[in-house]
Design a protein around this motif. Sequence first.
Motif, PDB file in Angstrom:
ATOM      1  N   ARG A 270     106.845  -0.428  45.174  1.00  0.00           N
ATOM      2  CA  ARG A 270     105.779  -0.749  46.131  1.00  0.00           C
ATOM      3  C   ARG A 270     104.496   0.006  45.772  1.00  0.00           C
ATOM      4  N   SER A 274     100.892  -1.495  44.661  1.00  0.00           N
ATOM      5  CA  SER A 274      99.663  -1.091  45.339  1.00  0.00           C
ATOM      6  C   SER A 274      98.582  -0.725  44.334  1.00  0.00           C
ATOM      7  N   CYS A 279      95.093  -1.947  46.442  1.00  0.00           N
ATOM      8  CA  CYS A 279      95.108  -1.902  47.903  1.00  0.00           C
ATOM      9  C   CYS A 279      96.028  -0.782  48.361  1.00  0.00           C
ATOM     10  N   ARG A 280      96.110  -0.606  49.662  1.00  0.00           N
ATOM     11  CA  ARG A 280      96.976   0.425  50.218  1.00  0.00           C
ATOM     12  C   ARG A 280      98.433  -0.041  50.191  1.00  0.00           C
ATOM     13  N   ILE A 281      99.329   0.934  50.267  1.00  0.00           N
ATOM     14  CA  ILE A 281     100.754   0.606  50.177  1.00  0.00           C
ATOM     15  C   ILE A 281     101.188  -0.307  51.319  1.00  0.00           C
ATOM     16  N   ILE A 284     100.899  -4.185  50.967  1.00  0.00           N
ATOM     17  CA  ILE A 284     101.752  -4.931  50.040  1.00  0.00           C
ATOM     18  C   ILE A 284     102.786  -5.731  50.825  1.00  0.00           C
ATOM     19  N   HIS A 295      98.994  -8.239  47.351  1.00  0.00           N
ATOM     20  CA  HIS A 295      98.148  -7.747  48.440  1.00  0.00           C
ATOM     21  C   HIS A 295      98.186  -8.805  49.543  1.00  0.00           C
TER      22      HIS A 295
END
Length: 313
Positions: A270, A274, A279-281, A284, A295
Amino acid sequence: MRAAHRHGLSAQIEARSTDGKIRNDVLVSGSAGHIGWEAQYSPITASTVRRRSTAAADRGIMPLWVTNDDRAALIDRAPWVRVDDLPWRAIASDRAMLVRGGVRHLQDWACTPAAQRPCPLNGSSCGGLHVAWSLPALCLPPKPHTGVDALVAASAEGDFVPMKIPAQHNPRASARLWAPAADRDRWRNIIGEDEALPDAEPPMQASLTFTEEDLDSTCRYGEDTRVFDDRRPRRDHADTSGLHTFPEVPQRIFRIPRQPQRLNVSPEQRAEASRRCGCRIWQIGPCAGCGTPIHRYGSGSAHACADCRRRAR
């Protein structure tokens, strides 16, 4: 006439129906049928517009009313367009005449904080899907205005079609407009039903009232008073028409339908997804088509991965 002949279409002036009961200012015929153009620059009642439009439709003629008055009673009571108030010399010349009202384009957008438009309901964002019809200049990105000559050909060939757009919470209130055929198809796909609904209730006849004020008999001819005694409501507005709001995007408009996907990956996988997606975890999630980590949530997210979107085109 010139525009029709320029596009290889048949056009007749003062054309009458076979039974002689319908007369069109100009009748243009193309692959999509017969379009009866009616230049209505003088006052007309709503009941007359409905009666004449119904009579034309019964004889296989789609009426197209033209006015230069944004208060005209024919607006939204039959297929119509509004043009500029030009002198007859300008109308008869080769100068391009633009459609100022009555032609709109479909706009749909997810109402998120990152959307280019504010929410039409609360001015911020509601998380739903908004669908509305906008004037060309108010579309994102803006679209070019439609010329009258172009509409002559597009309406007869079926590239532009007449539509009746009901209000979401009051089906008997509706807007009439001309729209690109592709926008009509997408509208039907989103709404999930045909736009044809019962006609709006005929307007109540206004009653006569007396103010008991003295009549001003002074002739104002030639005075630059800029006072206009026209109490008719303005019927052609720049606001969006036919706004429909959905709490979420309808499943039927997805080219890649949502499927019960689960993201079975390790924390390390994961985190790698990301970094790859930028993007942020927590953003996802699984692709709706194949389940690949993408994303999926938050601003700039996508419903499916690039490969699935390419296959769906």
